[in-house]
Design a protein around this motif. Structure first.
Motif, PDB file in Angstrom:
ATOM      1  N   ASN A   1      12.099  -2.436   8.079  1.00 59.24           N
ATOM      2  CA  ASN A   1      13.317  -2.178   7.304  1.00 59.24           C
ATOM      3  C   ASN A   1      13.037  -1.067   6.320  1.00 59.24           C
ATOM      4  O   ASN A   1      12.037  -1.102   5.599  1.00 59.24           O
ATOM      5  CB  ASN A   1      13.741  -3.439   6.540  1.00 59.24           C
ATOM      6  N   GLU A   2      13.900  -0.054   6.307  1.00 57.88           N
ATOM      7  CA  GLU A   2      13.760   1.026   5.351  1.00 57.88           C
ATOM      8  C   GLU A   2      14.378   0.581   4.031  1.00 57.88           C
ATOM      9  O   GLU A   2      15.482   0.040   4.002  1.00 57.88           O
ATOM     10  CB  GLU A   2      14.432   2.295   5.862  1.00 57.88           C
ATOM     11  N   ARG A   3      13.634   0.762   2.955  1.00 47.30           N
ATOM     12  CA  ARG A   3      14.071   0.383   1.610  1.00 47.30           C
ATOM     13  C   ARG A   3      13.998   1.596   0.701  1.00 47.30           C
ATOM     14  O   ARG A   3      13.383   2.607   1.044  1.00 47.30           O
ATOM     15  CB  ARG A   3      13.171  -0.731   1.044  1.00 47.30           C
ATOM     16  N   ASP A   4      14.611   1.505  -0.473  1.00 48.66           N
ATOM     17  CA  ASP A   4      14.551   2.607  -1.434  1.00 48.66           C
ATOM     18  C   ASP A   4      13.108   2.952  -1.796  1.00 48.66           C
ATOM     19  O   ASP A   4      12.777   4.096  -2.032  1.00 48.66           O
ATOM     20  CB  ASP A   4      15.307   2.254  -2.721  1.00 48.66           C
ATOM     21  N   TYR A   5      12.248   1.948  -1.844  1.00 49.78           N
ATOM     22  CA  TYR A   5      10.860   2.127  -2.271  1.00 49.78           C
ATOM     23  C   TYR A   5       9.925   2.493  -1.116  1.00 49.78           C
ATOM     24  O   TYR A   5       8.770   2.815  -1.327  1.00 49.78           O
ATOM     25  CB  TYR A   5      10.338   0.853  -2.954  1.00 49.78           C
ATOM     26  N   GLY A   6      10.385   2.401   0.115  1.00 48.27           N
ATOM     27  CA  GLY A   6       9.540   2.699   1.270  1.00 48.27           C
ATOM     28  C   GLY A   6       9.946   1.876   2.470  1.00 48.27           C
ATOM     29  O   GLY A   6      11.118   1.869   2.850  1.00 48.27           O
ATOM     30  N   TYR A   7       8.976   1.147   3.063  1.00 47.12           N
ATOM     31  CA  TYR A   7       9.238   0.361   4.264  1.00 47.12           C
ATOM     32  C   TYR A   7       8.742  -1.069   4.100  1.00 47.12           C
ATOM     33  O   TYR A   7       7.668  -1.306   3.558  1.00 47.12           O
ATOM     34  CB  TYR A   7       8.536   0.976   5.488  1.00 47.12           C
ATOM     35  N   GLU A   8       9.522  -1.997   4.620  1.00 42.58           N
ATOM     36  CA  GLU A   8       9.143  -3.405   4.647  1.00 42.58           C
ATOM     37  C   GLU A   8       8.812  -3.751   6.099  1.00 42.58           C
ATOM     38  O   GLU A   8       9.590  -3.460   7.008  1.00 42.58           O
ATOM     39  CB  GLU A   8      10.315  -4.255   4.161  1.00 42.58           C
ATOM     40  N   PHE A   9       7.647  -4.380   6.303  1.00 38.89           N
ATOM     41  CA  PHE A   9       7.217  -4.809   7.628  1.00 38.89           C
ATOM     42  C   PHE A   9       7.278  -6.328   7.668  1.00 38.89           C
ATOM     43  O   PHE A   9       6.732  -7.002   6.798  1.00 38.89           O
ATOM     44  CB  PHE A   9       5.804  -4.307   7.926  1.00 38.89           C
TER      45      PHE A   9
ATOM     46  N   GLY B   1       0.855  -1.182   0.000  1.00 30.16           N
ATOM     47  CA  GLY B   1       0.000   0.000   0.000  1.00 30.16           C
ATOM     48  C   GLY B   1       0.886   1.225   0.000  1.00 30.16           C
ATOM     49  O   GLY B   1       2.100   1.131   0.191  1.00 30.16           O
ATOM     50  N   SER B   2       0.298   2.373  -0.228  1.00 32.30           N
ATOM     51  CA  SER B   2       1.092   3.596  -0.227  1.00 32.30           C
ATOM     52  C   SER B   2       1.342   4.043   1.214  1.00 32.30           C
ATOM     53  O   SER B   2       0.543   3.765   2.110  1.00 32.30           O
ATOM     54  CB  SER B   2       0.376   4.699  -1.005  1.00 32.30           C
ATOM     55  N   ILE B   3       2.429   4.735   1.410  1.00 31.02           N
ATOM     56  CA  ILE B   3       2.760   5.246   2.742  1.00 31.02           C
ATOM     57  C   ILE B   3       1.654   6.170   3.233  1.00 31.02           C
ATOM     58  O   ILE B   3       1.218   6.073   4.379  1.00 31.02           O
ATOM     59  CB  ILE B   3       4.130   5.960   2.738  1.00 31.02           C
TER      60      ILE B   3
END
Length: 153
Positions: A117-125, A42-44
């Motif tokens: 985890n912070e990623r280039d595309y956003g966040y991974e949960f 989903g979007s941030i």
């Protein structure tokens, strides 16, 4: 058999296979892929919010471990669960709205640790114990780019 005749035979075989596929197969496969992606991302701006005890509406989340302190139905969002997460060090809390389908394989429980985890595309949960990701909160631009678009052939 020469290389050109082998190439011609492969091209003919591929063309015959393509013609044998039903016309709707491509669109249903794209639809399924789109649905699968939507279930786990989903979007941030639509997924991350400030908790009631946080100041402001900052969408920035720090990488690290967070404890689930509340689980509820997301207000105004069908088939979506709202998780309230607090940093393991207690410094920051925020809400995360996750489609129920993203939690179908493994539910999240109160007091469970979630790894962000912070990623280039956003966040991974991910579940902290297995590191198995269950949701991606994508930067709005990335999320828009992933939307399926009808293509005429």
């Amino acid at each position: 058999m020469t290389i050109s005749s082998l190439f011609r035979a492969v091209c003919l075989a591929l063309a015959a296979a393509a013609c044998a596929l039903p016309a709707q197969a491509g669109s249903s496969a794209a639809s399924s892929a789109s649905s699968a992606g939507a279930a786990s991302s989903g979007s941030i701006s639509d997924s991350i919010g400030a908790s009631s005890d946080s100041s402001g509406d900052d969408k920035k989340v720090a990488a690290g471990e967070y404890r689930v302190i509340d689980i509820a139905q997301a207000p105004g969002k069908r088939e979506t669960t709202r998780l309230t997460l607090r940093a393991a060090n207690g410094a920051r809390a925020f809400t995360l709205d996750v489609p129920d389908r993203a939690l179908a394989q493994r539910a999240v429980r109160k007091d469970e640790l979630i790894r962000v985890n912070e990623r280039d595309y956003g966040y991974e949960f991910a579940h902290a114990d297995t590191r198995q990701s269950f949701f991606l909160a994508l930067q709005d631009g990335w999320y828009r780019d992933l939307a399926s678009h009808k293509v005429a052939i």
